[in-house]
Design a protein around this motif. Structure first.
Motif, PDB file in Angstrom:
ATOM      1  N   ASN A  42       1.237   4.436   0.042  1.00 25.19           N
ATOM      2  CA  ASN A  42       2.099   3.328  -0.350  1.00 25.19           C
ATOM      3  C   ASN A  42       1.234   2.224  -0.944  1.00 25.19           C
ATOM      4  N   VAL A  43       1.535   1.796  -2.167  1.00 24.44           N
ATOM      5  CA  VAL A  43       0.724   0.762  -2.822  1.00 24.44           C
ATOM      6  C   VAL A  43       1.470  -0.557  -2.961  1.00 24.44           C
ATOM      7  N   MET A  44       2.682  -0.629  -2.377  1.00 23.54           N
ATOM      8  CA  MET A  44       3.555  -1.777  -2.615  1.00 23.54           C
ATOM      9  C   MET A  44       3.864  -2.514  -1.319  1.00 23.54           C
ATOM     10  N   ASN A  45       3.783  -3.846  -1.379  1.00 21.13           N
ATOM     11  CA  ASN A  45       4.302  -4.675  -0.294  1.00 21.13           C
ATOM     12  C   ASN A  45       5.818  -4.786  -0.432  1.00 21.13           C
TER      13      ASN A  45
ATOM     14  N   THR B  96       1.962   2.566 -10.361  1.00 25.79           N
ATOM     15  CA  THR B  96       2.028   3.421  -9.168  1.00 25.79           C
ATOM     16  C   THR B  96       0.905   4.450  -9.130  1.00 25.79           C
ATOM     17  N   LEU B  97       0.028   4.479 -10.156  1.00 26.13           N
ATOM     18  CA  LEU B  97      -1.037   5.492 -10.162  1.00 26.13           C
ATOM     19  C   LEU B  97      -1.997   5.333  -8.984  1.00 26.13           C
ATOM     20  N   PHE B  98      -2.057   4.129  -8.413  1.00 25.38           N
ATOM     21  CA  PHE B  98      -2.916   3.920  -7.238  1.00 25.38           C
ATOM     22  C   PHE B  98      -2.420   4.723  -6.039  1.00 25.38           C
ATOM     23  N   GLY B  99      -1.159   5.172  -6.102  1.00 20.84           N
ATOM     24  CA  GLY B  99      -0.606   5.991  -5.039  1.00 20.84           C
ATOM     25  C   GLY B  99      -0.580   7.468  -5.369  1.00 20.84           C
ATOM     26  N   ASP B 100      -1.242   7.880  -6.449  1.00 17.55           N
ATOM     27  CA  ASP B 100      -1.281   9.299  -6.823  1.00 17.55           C
ATOM     28  C   ASP B 100      -2.024  10.111  -5.764  1.00 17.55           C
ATOM     29  N   VAL B 101      -1.460  11.268  -5.430  1.00 14.64           N
ATOM     30  CA  VAL B 101      -2.119  12.175  -4.480  1.00 14.64           C
ATOM     31  C   VAL B 101      -2.357  13.542  -5.103  1.00 14.64           C
ATOM     32  N   ALA B 102      -1.843  13.779  -6.315  1.00 13.27           N
ATOM     33  CA  ALA B 102      -2.057  15.056  -6.997  1.00 13.27           C
ATOM     34  C   ALA B 102      -1.630  14.928  -8.450  1.00 13.27           C
ATOM     35  N   ILE B 103      -2.089  15.881  -9.270  1.00 13.76           N
ATOM     36  CA  ILE B 103      -1.630  16.049 -10.643  1.00 13.76           C
ATOM     37  C   ILE B 103      -1.011  17.441 -10.706  1.00 13.76           C
ATOM     38  N   ALA B 104       0.198  17.534 -11.259  1.00 17.12           N
ATOM     39  CA  ALA B 104       0.905  18.817 -11.257  1.00 17.12           C
ATOM     40  C   ALA B 104       1.211  19.277 -12.669  1.00 17.12           C
ATOM     41  N   VAL B 105       1.097  20.601 -12.871  1.00 19.95           N
ATOM     42  CA  VAL B 105       1.477  21.233 -14.132  1.00 19.95           C
ATOM     43  C   VAL B 105       2.346  22.448 -13.805  1.00 19.95           C
ATOM     44  N   HIS B 106       3.061  22.929 -14.807  1.00 15.36           N
ATOM     45  CA  HIS B 106       3.890  24.114 -14.602  1.00 15.36           C
ATOM     46  C   HIS B 106       2.977  25.343 -14.537  1.00 15.36           C
ATOM     47  N   PRO B 107       3.234  26.283 -13.608  1.00 12.97           N
ATOM     48  CA  PRO B 107       2.335  27.448 -13.460  1.00 12.97           C
ATOM     49  C   PRO B 107       2.264  28.333 -14.702  1.00 12.97           C
ATOM     50  N   LYS B 108       3.273  28.265 -15.583  1.00 11.11           N
ATOM     51  CA  LYS B 108       3.268  29.106 -16.780  1.00 11.11           C
ATOM     52  C   LYS B 108       2.970  28.312 -18.055  1.00 11.11           C
ATOM     53  N   ASP B 109       2.404  27.137 -17.885  1.00 12.21           N
ATOM     54  CA  ASP B 109       2.030  26.334 -19.046  1.00 12.21           C
ATOM     55  C   ASP B 109       0.598  26.702 -19.423  1.00 12.21           C
TER      56      ASP B 109
ATOM     57  N   ASN C  73      -0.382  -3.872  -2.743  1.00 17.47           N
ATOM     58  CA  ASN C  73      -1.166  -4.106  -1.535  1.00 17.47           C
ATOM     59  C   ASN C  73      -2.628  -3.726  -1.749  1.00 17.47           C
ATOM     60  N   GLU C  74      -3.391  -3.663  -0.662  1.00 13.64           N
ATOM     61  CA  GLU C  74      -4.839  -3.456  -0.757  1.00 13.64           C
ATOM     62  C   GLU C  74      -5.216  -2.092  -1.325  1.00 13.64           C
ATOM     63  N   VAL C  75      -4.294  -1.110  -1.286  1.00 11.56           N
ATOM     64  CA  VAL C  75      -4.581   0.207  -1.858  1.00 11.56           C
ATOM     65  C   VAL C  75      -4.841   0.084  -3.361  1.00 11.56           C
ATOM     66  N   ALA C  76      -4.281  -0.946  -3.998  1.00 14.25           N
ATOM     67  CA  ALA C  76      -4.431  -1.150  -5.443  1.00 14.25           C
ATOM     68  C   ALA C  76      -5.733  -1.833  -5.818  1.00 14.25           C
ATOM     69  N   GLY C  77      -6.603  -2.102  -4.854  1.00 13.02           N
ATOM     70  CA  GLY C  77      -7.910  -2.660  -5.153  1.00 13.02           C
ATOM     71  C   GLY C  77      -7.848  -4.035  -5.797  1.00 13.02           C
ATOM     72  N   LEU C  78      -8.397  -4.164  -7.000  1.00 17.60           N
ATOM     73  CA  LEU C  78      -8.461  -5.449  -7.681  1.00 17.60           C
ATOM     74  C   LEU C  78      -7.087  -5.990  -8.062  1.00 17.60           C
ATOM     75  N   TYR C  79      -6.092  -5.143  -8.032  1.00 16.10           N
ATOM     76  CA  TYR C  79      -4.742  -5.554  -8.420  1.00 16.10           C
ATOM     77  C   TYR C  79      -3.910  -6.000  -7.222  1.00 16.10           C
ATOM     78  N   CYS C  80      -4.535  -6.024  -6.064  1.00 15.33           N
ATOM     79  CA  CYS C  80      -3.833  -6.426  -4.842  1.00 15.33           C
ATOM     80  C   CYS C  80      -3.282  -7.846  -4.975  1.00 15.33           C
ATOM     81  N   GLY C  81      -2.042  -8.036  -4.600  1.00 16.09           N
ATOM     82  CA  GLY C  81      -1.405  -9.344  -4.633  1.00 16.09           C
ATOM     83  C   GLY C  81      -0.634  -9.627  -5.895  1.00 16.09           C
ATOM     84  N   LEU C  82      -0.823  -8.797  -6.931  1.00 13.51           N
ATOM     85  CA  LEU C  82      -0.092  -9.009  -8.180  1.00 13.51           C
ATOM     86  C   LEU C  82       1.328  -8.461  -8.072  1.00 13.51           C
ATOM     87  N   ASP C  83       2.289  -9.141  -8.685  1.00  9.09           N
ATOM     88  CA  ASP C  83       3.642  -8.616  -8.782  1.00  9.09           C
ATOM     89  C   ASP C  83       3.612  -7.286  -9.522  1.00  9.09           C
TER      90      ASP C  83
END
Length: 551
Positions: free
Chosen positions: A360-363, A286-299, A369-379
């Protein structure tokens, strides 16, 4: 005193159907008293044993005709006795008493299967109530019926077709539904027969099926009215998606199980530096659908990176912001969270709150799907293996370790459920929940036992909007029509019939407008709740208007 009450002709136990003759109450217990013969010549009581007083049925052509006293009850006669009860109309309401009616609508069991202990319990409890009020002399109706069970029934028929080498998609919608109706006519009576064998005193002359024409009209009417009030709307939101069944399913149709899995640790490079942030995830695909990286504000480990950008691996350098949020668990994994709102319920809520985009990276069949680039079409599971191998090859894989997962599986099909953004129909629950909460608060509704009131309040206070559309062919089709050439989400017509929809389309878009109906059906529980309400409302309305036309 007890015996006097039982045999007295003035007892309310005899009033529903019986004359002063005791045997009319229950022909299994009483015979017509003969002159000079005592009804109970001797009674033998023991702290451990009471001699049974019962009767075996004399039969004529296999049908119960008259009672005869026997020393013990013959269980092989149950079916014949029940048929005799039903043939005599003992379960039909009688209005010659003039009392208020007592009515129960049976929670309809699924037409697909067999009874289990839960069914036996509700049948027993409801039968006790029904027989009690019937013996008190009230016109009593226990209205039976069965539910069409959209997903369960379609799944059963699809498996039957598969055994014949036929796939559902190879048939037209009408051909498939015709096959389901044929199956229902052949096997759908199992539940009703089992309820009869339990001795349930239902009025089978009024049996209903949730796809009956009368109830179907009620379901359509309810949808139209709720839409007119603004309580039903269409939108694209994250739902539980079943890749095998190819439909959305409710939260209650998802079962979670503790299963052995893997926690994958992956490097995300911080843009503009040589530093890396390591995230831990159970679903690397699901990393192909990442839109941000989050950390705790007090970490303190990551506070210096907040506001910078990270590069998502295997995406040709796509950048996402590094943000802070208190919902991040500092102690889970590495304390760094990838945000994939298109494939995780918690991430979805966080993205909605922060205004992040949703990818969305999943059919719908579980392939990428095509958002996954070279992995498009793989289960999805094949993509996970290949992606991890590629991450190892590029040096971005840190480690993987065993991890116990809470896996969501379809209650019906058993496959792993995929959170997926999909266009569906929803019921807005907040205004409805407010009324339900207020009813308990004002004591118009009582929760028994009282301790469950907290659970009731918590559930309704945190309830989500109800997804009521299902991507099936068996069920009540959604009464919505779209206009050819127009945006489906913006331009549609809600109507009670195709003719009404066509007339509305002509008025709004001209005589050349072409329409087509939404292919989805309504959630079975939506249909079932409306069907039960329609049955009960019909019963009481007709009774109030004219008791003699109680149908």
């Amino acid at each position: 005193m007890m015996l006097h009450t039982l045999v007295s002709s003035s007892s309310p136990l005899f009033s529903p159907y019986c004359s002063s003759a005791s045997y009319r109450l229950n022909p299994l217990l009483f015979s017509k008293p003969r002159r000079g013969v005592k009804l109970f010549p001797r009674w033998h009581f023991s702290p451990f044993r009471i001699r049974p007083l019962a009767a075996a049925a004399a039969t004529e052509n296999g049908v119960f005709t008259s009672p005869e006293v026997a020393k013990s009850f013959d269980f092989t006669s149950e079916e014949r006795i029940y048929n005799w009860w039903e043939s005599q109309g003992y379960f039909r309401p009688k209005f010659d008493q003039g009392n208020d009616p007592f009515v129960i609508s049976m929670p309809p069991p699924n037409v697909t299967g067999s009874l289990h202990m839960g069914h036996a319990m509700f049948v027993t409890l409801e039968d006790i109530m029904v027989r009690y009020h019937r013996m008190k002399g009230r016109p009593t109706l226990w209205l039976p019926g069965t539910d069409h069970a959209g997903i369960a029934t379609q799944l059963v028929v699809e498996r039957m077709l598969a055994s014949e080498g036929i796939k559902r998609v190879e048939l037209s919608r009408d051909e498939f539904t015709n096959r389901v109706w044929e199956w229902k006519e052949k096997f759908g009576g199992t539940i009703a027969n089992q309820i009869r064998r339990l001795g349930a005193s239902c009025d089978w002359t009024r049996e209903h099926f949730t796809l009956d024409e009368q109830l179907s009209r009620a379901v359509i009417e309810a949808f139209v009215r709720l839409h007119e009030k603004g309580l039903i709307y269409q939108g694209s939101y994250l739902v539980n998606w079943s890749p095998n069944l190819q439909t959305a399913v409710s939260d209650l149709e998802v079962e979670y199980s503790e299963e052995s899995g893997t926690l994958y640790h992956i490097k995300y490079r911080v843009a503009g530096s040589n530093d890396y942030l390591t995230i831990a995830t159970t679903r690397p695909e699901t990393l192909f659908g990442d839109v941000a990286i989050a950390v705790h504000p007090k970490d303190d480990r990551y506070s210096k990176y907040i506001g910078m950008m990270a590069i998502v691996p295997m995406t040709y350098g796509r950048h996402v912001p590094i943000i802070s949020d208190r919902q991040v668990d500092k102690d889970f994994g590495t304390g760094v969270l990838k945000i994939s709102p298109g494939h995780d319920h918690n991430d979805y809520l966080l993205a909605r709150k922060l205004g992040l985009p949703i990818l969305n990276v999943m059919n719908k069949d579980g392939t990428l799907n095509e958002v996954a680039g070279l992995y498009c079409g793989l289960d999805r599971f094949e993509a996970r293996k290949k992606l991890w191998a590629d991450l190892e090859e590029t040096g971005l894989a840190v480690k993987k370790q065993p991890h116990t997962l809470r896996v969501p599986r379809s209650q019906r099909g058993g496959e792993i459920i995929e959170p997926l953004v999909s266009r569906q129909w929803f019921v807005s629950m907040e205004p409805l929940a407010e009324k339900a909460l207020l009813a308990v608060e004002k004591r118009e509704l009582s929760i028994i036992p009282e301790r469950f009131e907290k659970i009731y309040n918590h559930w309704l206070s945190n309830i989500k909007d109800w997804c009521i559309s299902r991507q099936l062919w068996w069920g009540h089709r959604i009464p919505v029509w779209y206009i050819v050439g127009k945006d489906c989400e913006e331009e549609y017509i809600v109507a009670r019939s195709a003719d009404e929809a066509r007339e509305k389309a002509f008025q709004k878009y001209g005589k050349d407008a072409e329409i087509y109906q939404d292919p989805d059906v309504l959630d079975t529980w939506f249909s079932r709740s409306i069907s039960n309400t329609a049955k009960d409302s019909h019963i009481f309305i007709v009774k109030a208007l004219n008791p003699n036309n109680y149908t």
